[in-house]
Enzyme design. Sequence first.
Site, PDB file in Angstrom:
ATOM      1  N   GLU A 132     -17.552 -46.400 -35.660  1.00 32.04           N
ATOM      2  CA  GLU A 132     -17.896 -45.581 -35.365  1.00 32.04           C
ATOM      3  C   GLU A 132     -18.055 -44.452 -35.759  1.00 32.04           C
ATOM      4  OE1 GLU A 132     -17.664 -43.624 -31.231  1.00 32.04           O
ATOM      5  OE2 GLU A 132     -17.753 -45.292 -30.432  1.00 32.04           O
TER       6      GLU A 132
HETATM    7  C1  LIG Z   1     -12.899 -53.996 -35.173  1.00 32.63           C
HETATM    8  C2  LIG Z   1     -14.050 -53.877 -35.556  1.00 32.63           C
HETATM    9  C3  LIG Z   1     -14.865 -53.126 -34.418  1.00 32.63           C
HETATM   10  C4  LIG Z   1     -16.181 -52.908 -35.019  1.00 32.63           C
HETATM   11  N1  LIG Z   1     -17.658 -52.566 -33.152  1.00 32.63           N
HETATM   12  C5  LIG Z   1     -18.850 -52.470 -33.508  1.00 32.63           C
HETATM   13  C6  LIG Z   1     -20.049 -52.725 -33.498  1.00 32.63           C
HETATM   14  O1  LIG Z   1     -19.623 -53.031 -31.673  1.00 32.63           O
HETATM   15  N2  LIG Z   1     -21.546 -52.712 -33.475  1.00 32.63           N
HETATM   16  C7  LIG Z   1     -21.582 -52.651 -34.457  1.00 32.63           C
HETATM   17  O2  LIG Z   1     -22.572 -52.636 -34.629  1.00 32.63           O
HETATM   18  N3  LIG Z   1     -20.083 -52.258 -35.613  1.00 32.63           N
HETATM   19  C8  LIG Z   1     -18.809 -52.601 -35.012  1.00 32.63           C
HETATM   20  N4  LIG Z   1     -18.286 -52.147 -35.826  1.00 32.63           N
HETATM   21  C9  LIG Z   1     -18.499 -52.266 -37.486  1.00 32.63           C
HETATM   22  C10 LIG Z   1     -17.939 -50.665 -37.845  1.00 32.63           C
HETATM   23  O3  LIG Z   1     -19.063 -49.528 -37.623  1.00 32.63           O
HETATM   24  C11 LIG Z   1     -17.739 -50.409 -39.496  1.00 32.63           C
HETATM   25  O4  LIG Z   1     -17.010 -51.695 -39.802  1.00 32.63           O
HETATM   26  C12 LIG Z   1     -18.397 -49.497 -40.123  1.00 32.63           C
HETATM   27  O5  LIG Z   1     -19.717 -48.566 -40.192  1.00 32.63           O
HETATM   28  C13 LIG Z   1     -17.226 -49.200 -41.907  1.00 32.63           C
HETATM   29  O6  LIG Z   1     -18.574 -50.099 -41.824  1.00 32.63           O
HETATM   30  P1  LIG Z   1     -17.915 -51.224 -43.413  1.00 32.63           P
HETATM   31  O7  LIG Z   1     -16.271 -51.739 -42.625  1.00 32.63           O
HETATM   32  O8  LIG Z   1     -18.954 -52.188 -43.417  1.00 32.63           O
HETATM   33  O9  LIG Z   1     -16.845 -50.586 -44.922  1.00 32.63           O
HETATM   34  P2  LIG Z   1     -17.566 -49.948 -45.918  1.00 32.63           P
HETATM   35  O10 LIG Z   1     -19.410 -49.032 -45.500  1.00 32.63           O
HETATM   36  O11 LIG Z   1     -18.107 -50.830 -46.768  1.00 32.63           O
HETATM   37  O12 LIG Z   1     -16.879 -48.467 -45.945  1.00 32.63           O
HETATM   38  C14 LIG Z   1     -16.041 -48.119 -46.930  1.00 32.63           C
HETATM   39  C15 LIG Z   1     -14.908 -47.183 -46.746  1.00 32.63           C
HETATM   40  O13 LIG Z   1     -16.048 -46.385 -47.817  1.00 32.63           O
HETATM   41  C16 LIG Z   1     -16.463 -45.526 -47.162  1.00 32.63           C
HETATM   42  N5  LIG Z   1     -17.533 -44.916 -47.241  1.00 32.63           N
HETATM   43  C17 LIG Z   1     -18.588 -44.905 -47.583  1.00 32.63           C
HETATM   44  N6  LIG Z   1     -19.815 -44.828 -47.780  1.00 32.63           N
HETATM   45  C18 LIG Z   1     -18.536 -43.277 -47.996  1.00 32.63           C
HETATM   46  C19 LIG Z   1     -19.638 -42.267 -48.393  1.00 32.63           C
HETATM   47  N7  LIG Z   1     -21.231 -41.786 -48.354  1.00 32.63           N
HETATM   48  N8  LIG Z   1     -18.916 -41.466 -48.518  1.00 32.63           N
HETATM   49  C20 LIG Z   1     -17.195 -41.836 -48.214  1.00 32.63           C
HETATM   50  N9  LIG Z   1     -17.117 -42.494 -48.451  1.00 32.63           N
HETATM   51  C21 LIG Z   1     -17.332 -43.533 -47.708  1.00 32.63           C
HETATM   52  C22 LIG Z   1     -15.969 -45.506 -45.841  1.00 32.63           C
HETATM   53  O14 LIG Z   1     -15.241 -44.077 -45.390  1.00 32.63           O
HETATM   54  C23 LIG Z   1     -14.970 -46.709 -45.977  1.00 32.63           C
HETATM   55  O15 LIG Z   1     -13.773 -46.059 -45.544  1.00 32.63           O
HETATM   56  C24 LIG Z   1     -16.948 -52.382 -35.972  1.00 32.63           C
HETATM   57  C25 LIG Z   1     -15.848 -52.598 -36.796  1.00 32.63           C
HETATM   58  C26 LIG Z   1     -14.464 -53.244 -36.792  1.00 32.63           C
HETATM   59  C27 LIG Z   1     -13.841 -53.663 -37.796  1.00 32.63           C
END
Ligand SMILES: Cc1cc2nc3c(=O)[nH]c(=O)nc-3n(C[C@H](O)[C@H](O)[C@H](O)COP(=O)(O)OP(=O)(O)OC[C@H]3O[C@@H](n4cnc5c(N)ncnc54)[C@H](O)[C@@H]3O)c2cc1C
Length: 788
Positions: free
Chosen positions: A499
């Site tokens: 989220e």
């Molecule tokens: C257990 C689990 C349950 C989930 N459930 C759902 C679900 O039900 N439905 C769904 O659609 N998704 C779900 N997700 C996805 C979740 O919303 C994403 O993991 C999340 O949006 C982060 O994306 P990412 O993991 O690809 O990280 P990335 O986007 O690769 O980010 C990596 C890091 O970079 C940072 N970052 C990225 N952009 C910026 C910026 N502009 N400025 C500063 N920092 C930045 C982030 O804060 C993070 O620390 C789930 C994820 C997990 C792990």
Amino acid sequence: MLIVAWLLAVVVAFFALAYLNAAGWVWTAAIIAALAAMWSAQWLTPLALLIIAIVLLLPAIILNIPVLRRKVVSDMVLTAFRKVLPPMSQTERDAIEAGTVWWDGELFSGNPRWSRLLAMPRPRLTADEQRFLDHECEELCAMVSDWETTHVYRDLPPAVWQYVKDKGFLGMIIPKEFGGLGFSGFAHSQVITKLSTHSGTVAVTVMVPNSLGPGELLLHYGTDEQKKHFLPRLAKGIEVPCFALTNPNAGSDAAAIPDFGIVCMGEYQGKSTLGLKLTWEKRYITLGPVATILGLAFRAYDPDHLLGNKEDLGTLIPTHHPGVNIGHRHMPLNAVFQNGPNSGKDVFIPIEWVIGGKAQVGNGWRMLMESLAAGRGISLPSSSTGMAKLAVRATGGYARVRSQFKTPIGKFEGVEEALARMGGNLYMMDATRMLTALAVDLGEKPAVPSAIAKFHLTDRARQVINDAMDVVGGKGICMGPSNFLGAAYMQLPVSITVEGANILTRSLIIFGQGAMRCHPYVLKEIEATRETDRERASIAFDRALFGHISFVLSNMARSFVMGLCGSHCAVAPDKVARETRRYYQQLTRFSAVLAFLSDVSMGSLGGALKRKEKLSARLGDILSMLYLCSATLKRYEVEGRQISDAPLMHWAIWDAMFPSDQLGHAVAKLLIEPSATRDRLTAGMFVSSNEENSVGAIELALAATLAADPIEAKIKDAVKAGRLSIKARDDRIADAQSAGIITAEESSALRRAQRLVDKVVRVDDFPPDLGASEMRLSAAVVAHKAAA
Ligand SMILES: Cc1cc2nc3c(=O)[nH]c(=O)nc-3n(C[C@H](O)[C@H](O)[C@H](O)COP(=O)(O)OP(=O)(O)OC[C@H]3O[C@@H](n4cnc5c(N)ncnc54)[C@H](O)[C@@H]3O)c2cc1C
């Protein structure tokens, strides 16, 4: 001398008028008065005075007459502003404009109206909601063991799944008319909090369908037919939903998803039908592997102009529909809630499956942004607070019953420091959770408060759990049914990531959205630049621009003056506890400073501020601390100014304003002994009275240890007086009883305390291969059965 007095008077008048945000004509009158004083003192020649008067009064007159002001100043600034304003995509606009401005607007105003906060009602449960918490929630907690879930079933046991569905846990936000529980935001939050004090897996399973997803989107945007069909089925768990937004190439940047649908004609149930051909690849989708309804986000294209070229988010696809690949699972650390990938290629679906039908194609991103705040304000703030309650209560008890160096570990100053952080953080977290849930119940869509609550409550939960891990030492590290903390420790990164990952939420969203939405003039200025009617644009921009200028001047003067007088000149509300009055004054000052610094930053950096994430994060921290502190003060008032809770309240506010460890001892003491404060701090928690439950054992051991304390004291006195020799504990109890120092009941009370403490201190152990051979054996049995 007279000149010095005049100069001083001018400076004082300047700050006074700016402080009071005086009207333009008052400024003009003040300029005339200053000139008159100069004239009567005859410091300057009449010509010099005339030149000064023209230089000062001519602009003053222009600025006081709106028509003139617009022609001479505002219209020119508007033209320049239009040129430098970076272009804003519809996606960005939807994100910024989503939700409502609430108490966060007051905090950004430089002069929050505290009476507004204090007049907000205390969140309350209906009789039905309370009954549900006392019965269904208690029963569900009693049915689940986190250890069994994670290590035996690797899922919720079937009976628990059924109970969750049958009792309506998955339909808390669905109104009663559709067969749901129709719970308030506060009741929803209380349920998630309670479940999280016991089992992360069950909490997440319940949380997701009640947060942003098919249920919420159908409620607000579904067609009548969709609502009638799906909502009752979702409410009773006949359908299990999931919401699939994240793509391997678009996580935080969710608007960039490459998943797409082409509007086209296709065949459905033997008929030519208008629909979408979808191709997608999603991952991390919670409940995905067991979902029966997939809420799919994708971008829609309409090359044949069957609908107009639009983008969309939010389609409902039955997961048994041909072409849907679903069922595989991820393993999110130690948590075994259902989570996994799904995909599809060229899957045709009829257009009626779009949430809201054909009419809503193209509005998906806006729908999502508008619905995000309620769920974000409740799910993770509640689950994080639940985990923190578990950590505080169990660790507090443990720190009292576990002794080293002949002293309960909770009495060592070093441990006290960690306990104080845990208690103070939890008090503030629970206050923030309740205030944010209240916003949802008041009909707000609290975009900025929900981002603040998401980031700060998950972050503080991590701090609380880390502290708890340090206090319990090896007991928290060795996994097994008697470890009450290890599972929460491992699950916390999930809360941090989902989220809106925390770094992004802090660096980009809280201040980025806060400054645009909560600032009283910035959005109005931007809106005026988009107005196509010249006259209307000119009037709107002029009002916003000059409102903005007086706002900046006022906040500058207020920050300066309140800084000089240590905030004593800020007005505190009348009807608040005496011990908190100064906090309101300080917060008013910080609000003015935040508003001023925000304008300075936006004015000097413009669009570049978006890339200055460290600055944006720190400004966001000030806004967040103001929100967290106001929630804490509100809690202290609505809970009747409990004087025994005051150390928690003081600690939390001091920590947010000026970190201090003065209050640590008082806070730590509250955690390691049973008291009304400890109960209030961990209210709503599932506390088992069964000694086979890890938290239940601590509770019983704590009570038994405290009951044993005076008996132990008798024995110690006897040893000191030479009436009893120093021996092993067991022998000493027997000898003390035979010597008549303690009675038979006292002896059994001591033995009971000793047995319970031993149980608490014990950790689990397993066969040398940690059960791998057993697992291999059962895998072989499964493979054999499959082959047969
Ligand atoms: C257990 C689990 C349950 C989930 N459930 C759902 C679900 O039900 N439905 C769904 O659609 N998704 C779900 N997700 C996805 C979740 O919303 C994403 O993991 C999340 O949006 C982060 O994306 P990412 O993991 O690809 O990280 P990335 O986007 O690769 O980010 C990596 C890091 O970079 C940072 N970052 C990225 N952009 C910026 C910026 N502009 N400025 C500063 N920092 C930045 C982030 O804060 C993070 O620390 C789930 C994820 C997990 C792990």
